[in-house]
Scaffold this active site. Structure first.
Site, short mmCIF file in Angstrom:
data_model
loop_
_atom_site.label_atom_id
_atom_site.label_comp_id
_atom_site.label_asym_id
_atom_site.label_seq_id
_atom_site.Cartn_x
_atom_site.Cartn_y
_atom_site.Cartn_z
N LYS A 90 6.33 3.48 64.64
CA LYS A 90 6.04 4.74 65.31
C LYS A 90 4.90 5.44 64.61
CE LYS A 90 6.77 7.93 63.07
NZ LYS A 90 6.31 8.50 61.74
N ASP A 168 3.11 13.27 62.62
CA ASP A 168 3.54 11.95 62.13
C ASP A 168 5.04 12.00 61.79
OD1 ASP A 168 2.84 9.12 61.03
OD2 ASP A 168 3.98 10.13 59.46
#
Ligand code: NAP
Length: 310
Positions: A90, A168
């Site tokens: 991810k 993030d």
């Protein structure tokens, strides 16, 4: 049953912390090659060039890509073109459209593409999802605060275009939100704090529209001193759910729930799912968490804050 061979590319913090130990324990996978420009993994063939690994190892038909999102697309494209199944860390890409492109490539070739979201495999995420079903949600608040110096020491890519800054880690929260909230939400407004010397935000405040009028908000900060805060608190007509520590702890009205039996841990669960996807010839591409990040970067009001230095 024989283990399936897998190659890992992008040997950095998350590969060393999670992917390599998880694969070493896995009953599904054998780590059969590693690709990294600067690091080596003991006990397997190491390559600095991804194309060379693909050429040298027709026996490895699955690759897992652990480099940051901006360089990842070229690796994923090369792997799919070479007929390999692909698992993505991810966030799955630097842009939504590049992930759509990968999804189309995988579908056209009958290959598996998996956009993994490790936080969705945190211990209490399934229980929180089940608990919220059928309840009236009055408010739903995400607080995601940590120190970037602790979790990403010296990783300048997080502040470069496509590194997403606070999103993030914040996308981990959004991956849980989009998993457990029974109704879809969309962004109403956002405020993003950009350090004057950087290209991505270090903090964000988000407000969402909920179809039944719940107040849904997120506060994210990457310049937080003290203990990490990774909390989601939902106030409902039947009590208050708190999912803390990134989903490792769940409380109902302040009372912690006992352990959930049978959960494997985040990365073991991801690799077990990838094994199932490949075996079944399916893909799992879910961009819901990244849609909200993309919306925040489109709609967000930009505040300039002090320079950030490590
Ligand atoms: P990292 O340590 O900075 O980078 C991982 C590796 O990617 C590097 O060691 C580097 O290996 C390779 N790499 C970096 N830039 C590259 C480029 N331009 N081209 C090709 N390879 C490149 O990052 P990380 O913390 O592991 O994060 C990587 C991904 O995992 C991110 O998407 C992040 O969101 C996700 N993640 C990170 C954490 C965490 O705690 N850090 C947790 C969960 C998920 P070589 O230079 O040796 O090739």
């Amino acid at each position: 049953m024989a283990k399936r061979k897998i190659a890992l590319a992008g040997i950095g913090k998350i590969a060393i912390d999670q992917h390599i130990p998880t694969l070493a324990q896995s009953s599904d996978w054998e780590l059969a090659a590693a690709v990294s420009r600067h690091h080596k993994v003991e006990g397997v063939p190491n390559f600095t060039d991804f194309a060379q690994m693909l050429d040298a190892h027709p026996d490895i038909d699955v690759v897992s890509l652990c480099m940051p999102p901006v360089p990842r697309f070229d690796y994923a494209k090369a792997a799919l073109e070479a007929g390999r199944h692909v698992m993505l860390e991810k966030p799955p890409g630097a842009t939504l459209s590049e992930v759509f492109a990968l999804e189309n490539m995988a579908a056209a070739r009958g290959l598996t593409l998996y956009t993994s979201w490790h936080s969705r495999s945190a211990r209490f995420v399934p229980a929180a999802k089940a608990w919220l079903q059928g309840k009236r949600i009055d408010s739903f608040a995400v607080t995601w605060k940590e120190d970037v110096r602790k979790w990403h020491p010296g990783q300048d890519w997080v502040f470069e275009p496509g590194g997403m800054g606070i999103f993030d880690p914040g996308i981990n929260a959004l991956s849980i939100v989009t998993e457990i909230l029974p109704d879809p939400i969309h962004l109403r407004s956002a405020t993003l704090d950009f350090p004057a010397n950087r290209d991505t935000p270090i903090a964000a405040r988000l407000d969402f529209v909920h179809p039944h009028g719940a107040k849904v908000s997120a506060e994210m900060d990457w310049d937080h001193q003290g203990d990490d805060v990774w909390d989601i608190v939902a106030v409902t007509d039947a009590g208050t759910l708190a999912l803390r520590n990134g989903g490792a702890v769940m409380e109902i009205d302040g009372v912690p729930k006992g352990d959930e039996a049978g959960l494997a841990g985040e990365y073991p669960a991801l690799y077990a799912h990838m094994a199932d996807l490949v075996a079944q010839g399916r893909s799992d591409v879910d961009l819901a968490p990244m849609l909200h990040v993309s919306d925040a970067l489109t709609l967000g009001k930009r505040n300039t804050v002090s320079d950030f230095d490590w």
